[in-house]
Design a protein around this motif. Structure first.
Motif, PDB file in Angstrom:
ATOM      1  N   ALA A  46      34.531  38.564  -7.344  1.00 19.39           N
ATOM      2  CA  ALA A  46      34.945  37.842  -8.549  1.00 19.39           C
ATOM      3  C   ALA A  46      36.091  36.865  -8.319  1.00 19.39           C
ATOM      4  CB  ALA A  46      35.332  38.844  -9.636  1.00 19.39           C
ATOM      5  N   LYS A  47      36.723  36.913  -7.155  1.00 12.61           N
ATOM      6  CA  LYS A  47      37.884  36.063  -6.886  1.00 12.61           C
ATOM      7  C   LYS A  47      37.487  34.580  -6.896  1.00 12.61           C
ATOM      8  CE  LYS A  47      41.527  35.127  -3.577  1.00 12.61           C
ATOM      9  NZ  LYS A  47      42.077  35.411  -2.257  1.00 12.61           N
ATOM     10  N   ASP A  48      38.250  33.790  -7.637  1.00 15.39           N
ATOM     11  CA  ASP A  48      38.020  32.353  -7.684  1.00 15.39           C
ATOM     12  C   ASP A  48      38.418  31.764  -6.333  1.00 15.39           C
ATOM     13  OD1 ASP A  48      37.995  29.576  -8.082  1.00 15.39           O
ATOM     14  OD2 ASP A  48      38.630  29.784 -10.164  1.00 15.39           O
ATOM     15  N   ARG A  49      37.457  31.186  -5.652  1.00 13.02           N
ATOM     16  CA  ARG A  49      37.673  30.637  -4.311  1.00 13.02           C
ATOM     17  C   ARG A  49      37.623  29.109  -4.307  1.00 13.02           C
ATOM     18  NH1 ARG A  49      37.908  34.867  -1.072  1.00 13.02           N
ATOM     19  NH2 ARG A  49      37.043  36.813  -1.898  1.00 13.02           N
ATOM     20  N   GLY A  50      37.709  28.520  -5.491  1.00 11.47           N
ATOM     21  CA  GLY A  50      37.742  27.067  -5.584  1.00 11.47           C
ATOM     22  C   GLY A  50      36.382  26.410  -5.462  1.00 11.47           C
ATOM     23  N   ALA A  51      35.322  27.191  -5.478  1.00 10.60           N
ATOM     24  CA  ALA A  51      33.966  26.630  -5.432  1.00 10.60           C
ATOM     25  C   ALA A  51      33.619  26.075  -6.815  1.00 10.60           C
ATOM     26  CB  ALA A  51      32.967  27.713  -5.022  1.00 10.60           C
ATOM     27  N   PHE A  52      32.550  25.318  -6.888  1.00  7.94           N
ATOM     28  CA  PHE A  52      32.174  24.693  -8.146  1.00  7.94           C
ATOM     29  C   PHE A  52      31.978  25.724  -9.255  1.00  7.94           C
ATOM     30  CE2 PHE A  52      29.466  22.403 -11.162  1.00  7.94           C
ATOM     31  CZ  PHE A  52      30.178  21.225 -11.283  1.00  7.94           C
ATOM     32  N   PHE A  53      31.412  26.875  -8.922  1.00  8.97           N
ATOM     33  CA  PHE A  53      31.242  27.955  -9.893  1.00  8.97           C
ATOM     34  C   PHE A  53      32.239  29.080  -9.636  1.00  8.97           C
ATOM     35  CE2 PHE A  53      27.342  25.555 -10.103  1.00  8.97           C
ATOM     36  CZ  PHE A  53      27.237  25.364 -11.469  1.00  8.97           C
ATOM     37  N   GLY A  54      33.357  28.729  -9.007  1.00  6.54           N
ATOM     38  CA  GLY A  54      34.494  29.627  -8.832  1.00  6.54           C
ATOM     39  C   GLY A  54      34.339  30.641  -7.736  1.00  6.54           C
TER      40      GLY A  54
ATOM     41  N   ILE B  45      32.079  33.980  -5.644  1.00  3.62           N
ATOM     42  CA  ILE B  45      30.771  34.344  -5.096  1.00  3.62           C
ATOM     43  C   ILE B  45      29.886  34.818  -6.247  1.00  3.62           C
ATOM     44  CG2 ILE B  45      29.561  36.011  -3.618  1.00  3.62           C
ATOM     45  CD1 ILE B  45      32.116  35.870  -1.772  1.00  3.62           C
ATOM     46  N   LEU B  46      30.407  35.711  -7.075  1.00  4.83           N
ATOM     47  CA  LEU B  46      29.640  36.236  -8.201  1.00  4.83           C
ATOM     48  C   LEU B  46      29.279  35.123  -9.185  1.00  4.83           C
ATOM     49  CD1 LEU B  46      28.450  38.832  -9.415  1.00  4.83           C
ATOM     50  CD2 LEU B  46      30.619  39.140 -10.634  1.00  4.83           C
ATOM     51  N   GLY B  47      30.202  34.205  -9.424  1.00  2.00           N
ATOM     52  CA  GLY B  47      29.924  33.086 -10.321  1.00  2.00           C
ATOM     53  C   GLY B  47      28.811  32.196  -9.802  1.00  2.00           C
ATOM     54  N   THR B  48      28.809  31.951  -8.497  1.00  2.00           N
ATOM     55  CA  THR B  48      27.779  31.094  -7.911  1.00  2.00           C
ATOM     56  C   THR B  48      26.427  31.798  -7.901  1.00  2.00           C
ATOM     57  OG1 THR B  48      29.497  30.044  -6.560  1.00  2.00           O
ATOM     58  CG2 THR B  48      27.209  29.642  -5.919  1.00  2.00           C
ATOM     59  N   LEU B  49      26.416  33.099  -7.594  1.00  2.00           N
ATOM     60  CA  LEU B  49      25.159  33.849  -7.640  1.00  2.00           C
ATOM     61  C   LEU B  49      24.611  33.894  -9.068  1.00  2.00           C
ATOM     62  CD1 LEU B  49      25.965  36.779  -5.182  1.00  2.00           C
ATOM     63  CD2 LEU B  49      24.495  34.783  -4.759  1.00  2.00           C
ATOM     64  N   ASN B  50      25.484  34.022 -10.046  1.00  2.00           N
ATOM     65  CA  ASN B  50      25.055  33.973 -11.446  1.00  2.00           C
ATOM     66  C   ASN B  50      24.464  32.606 -11.771  1.00  2.00           C
ATOM     67  OD1 ASN B  50      25.535  36.133 -13.708  1.00  2.00           O
ATOM     68  ND2 ASN B  50      27.134  36.492 -12.181  1.00  2.00           N
ATOM     69  N   HIS B  51      25.096  31.542 -11.289  1.00  2.00           N
ATOM     70  CA  HIS B  51      24.588  30.195 -11.555  1.00  2.00           C
ATOM     71  C   HIS B  51      23.174  30.022 -11.000  1.00  2.00           C
ATOM     72  CE1 HIS B  51      24.039  25.946 -11.937  1.00  2.00           C
ATOM     73  NE2 HIS B  51      23.806  25.881 -10.642  1.00  2.00           N
ATOM     74  N   ILE B  52      22.945  30.503  -9.793  1.00  2.00           N
ATOM     75  CA  ILE B  52      21.603  30.390  -9.209  1.00  2.00           C
ATOM     76  C   ILE B  52      20.599  31.111 -10.101  1.00  2.00           C
ATOM     77  CG2 ILE B  52      20.132  30.951  -7.235  1.00  2.00           C
ATOM     78  CD1 ILE B  52      22.726  30.751  -5.480  1.00  2.00           C
ATOM     79  N   PHE B  53      20.968  32.307 -10.556  1.00  2.00           N
ATOM     80  CA  PHE B  53      20.076  33.073 -11.433  1.00  2.00           C
ATOM     81  C   PHE B  53      19.845  32.333 -12.751  1.00  2.00           C
ATOM     82  CE2 PHE B  53      18.602  36.261 -14.333  1.00  2.00           C
ATOM     83  CZ  PHE B  53      17.816  37.101 -13.553  1.00  2.00           C
ATOM     84  N   VAL B  54      20.907  31.809 -13.333  1.00  2.00           N
ATOM     85  CA  VAL B  54      20.791  31.056 -14.593  1.00  2.00           C
ATOM     86  C   VAL B  54      19.850  29.867 -14.400  1.00  2.00           C
ATOM     87  CG1 VAL B  54      22.055  29.504 -16.164  1.00  2.00           C
ATOM     88  CG2 VAL B  54      22.988  31.758 -15.622  1.00  2.00           C
ATOM     89  N   GLY B  55      20.062  29.100 -13.336  1.00  2.00           N
ATOM     90  CA  GLY B  55      19.203  27.947 -13.067  1.00  2.00           C
ATOM     91  C   GLY B  55      17.753  28.353 -12.881  1.00  2.00           C
TER      92      GLY B  55
ATOM     93  N   MET C 112      28.063  33.647 -17.152  1.00  2.00           N
ATOM     94  CA  MET C 112      28.053  34.877 -16.356  1.00  2.00           C
ATOM     95  C   MET C 112      27.123  35.869 -17.047  1.00  2.00           C
ATOM     96  SD  MET C 112      29.924  34.577 -13.628  1.00  2.00           S
ATOM     97  CE  MET C 112      30.455  36.205 -13.123  1.00  2.00           C
ATOM     98  N   LEU C 113      25.859  35.850 -16.658  1.00  2.00           N
ATOM     99  CA  LEU C 113      24.893  36.778 -17.233  1.00  2.00           C
ATOM    100  C   LEU C 113      25.169  38.207 -16.771  1.00  2.00           C
ATOM    101  CD1 LEU C 113      21.551  34.784 -16.830  1.00  2.00           C
ATOM    102  CD2 LEU C 113      22.901  35.113 -18.903  1.00  2.00           C
ATOM    103  N   PHE C 114      25.725  38.324 -15.569  1.00  2.00           N
ATOM    104  CA  PHE C 114      25.970  39.636 -14.978  1.00  2.00           C
ATOM    105  C   PHE C 114      27.380  39.686 -14.403  1.00  2.00           C
ATOM    106  CE2 PHE C 114      21.489  38.586 -14.538  1.00  2.00           C
ATOM    107  CZ  PHE C 114      20.873  39.696 -15.083  1.00  2.00           C
ATOM    108  N   GLU C 115      28.221  40.504 -14.980  1.00  2.00           N
ATOM    109  CA  GLU C 115      29.560  40.741 -14.422  1.00  2.00           C
ATOM    110  C   GLU C 115      29.480  41.786 -13.306  1.00  2.00           C
ATOM    111  OE1 GLU C 115      32.339  39.091 -15.239  1.00  2.00           O
ATOM    112  OE2 GLU C 115      31.543  38.006 -16.950  1.00  2.00           O
ATOM    113  N   ASP C 116      28.426  42.597 -13.356  1.00  2.00           N
ATOM    114  CA  ASP C 116      28.213  43.681 -12.406  1.00  2.00           C
ATOM    115  C   ASP C 116      27.258  43.217 -11.305  1.00  2.00           C
ATOM    116  OD1 ASP C 116      27.983  46.476 -11.435  1.00  2.00           O
ATOM    117  OD2 ASP C 116      25.976  46.345 -12.311  1.00  2.00           O
ATOM    118  N   PHE C 117      27.733  43.229 -10.059  1.00  2.00           N
ATOM    119  CA  PHE C 117      26.942  42.748  -8.929  1.00  2.00           C
ATOM    120  C   PHE C 117      25.637  43.515  -8.771  1.00  2.00           C
ATOM    121  CE2 PHE C 117      25.707  43.076  -4.464  1.00  2.00           C
ATOM    122  CZ  PHE C 117      25.486  41.745  -4.164  1.00  2.00           C
ATOM    123  N   ASP C 118      25.681  44.835  -8.903  1.00  2.00           N
ATOM    124  CA  ASP C 118      24.468  45.635  -8.701  1.00  2.00           C
ATOM    125  C   ASP C 118      23.377  45.279  -9.698  1.00  2.00           C
ATOM    126  OD1 ASP C 118      25.586  46.950  -6.510  1.00  2.00           O
ATOM    127  OD2 ASP C 118      26.336  48.612  -7.719  1.00  2.00           O
ATOM    128  N   SER C 119      23.756  45.029 -10.939  1.00  2.00           N
ATOM    129  CA  SER C 119      22.772  44.617 -11.949  1.00  2.00           C
ATOM    130  C   SER C 119      22.178  43.251 -11.614  1.00  2.00           C
ATOM    131  CB  SER C 119      23.418  44.566 -13.334  1.00  2.00           C
ATOM    132  OG  SER C 119      23.848  45.841 -13.718  1.00  2.00           O
TER     133      SER C 119
END
Length: 180
Positions: A34-42, A44-54, A87-94
């Protein structure tokens, strides 16, 4: 190789790469994910959520194709996204569980399409309501390219925390040919 064969290859590659990315990400703590790493979607979890959303947005659009009424029936049950950074999923396992399910649906969807289905002109509205009318084959190519683009971002973020996902090249999934 036909257009359908190329998309089948991309669907298999998508599933293979998602599994590699998620297995590497699954080794990290919830805080690291969940740590914001300065990526476009903040994060790792944010970017994985974005891929799923797209993916969900596009699969819902693709489900309106007359040949996809069965293969994409389940995607209509997915939550409607209100933004690309939702963020459809805050929980990585889900998220991982749903990713596996979605990747299986993508493979089934592509397998059920005929070569002629790719000539269909899809009418849709983007998330801001702007209409579009584009060739199905071009949109399917965009769909897979979008995933690859953002998985590359996740790969970089994972690398920054010492996680190596290994080989990522499509070349690894292209079958050897016997007739040369």
């Amino acid at each position: 190789m036909s257009l359908k064969n190329h998309f089948e290859l991309l669907a298999t590659y998508n599933q293979w790469m998602n599994l590699k990315v998620y297995e590497a990400a699954g080794q990290l703590s919830a805080a690291d994910l969940a740590k914001d790493r300065g990526a476009f979607f903040g994060s790792i979890l944010g970017t994985l959520n974005h891929i799923f959303v797209g993916d969900a947005i596009w699969l819902k659009r693709f489900s309106t194709h007359p040949s996809c009424l069965n293969s994409l029936r389940e995607v209509t049950d997915l939550q409607n996204s209100t933004s690309l950074d939702q963020m459809l999923f805050e929980d990585f396992d889900s998220l991982f569980e749903q990713r596996i399910r979605l990747d299986r649906q993508i493979i089934s969807w592509i397998a059920e399409l005929s070569e002629n289905d790719f000539d269909f002109i899809l009418s849709y509205h983007n998330i801001k309501g702007v209409p579009g009318n584009k060739r199905y084959s071009s949109l399917v190519l965009h769909f897979f390219n979008h995933q690859t683009h953002h998985r590359g971002q996740v790969s970089t973020l994972l690398s920054q925390v010492g996680a190596d996902i290994g080989v990522t090249d499509l070349l690894d999934q292209i079958p050897e040919e016997t007739d040369v």
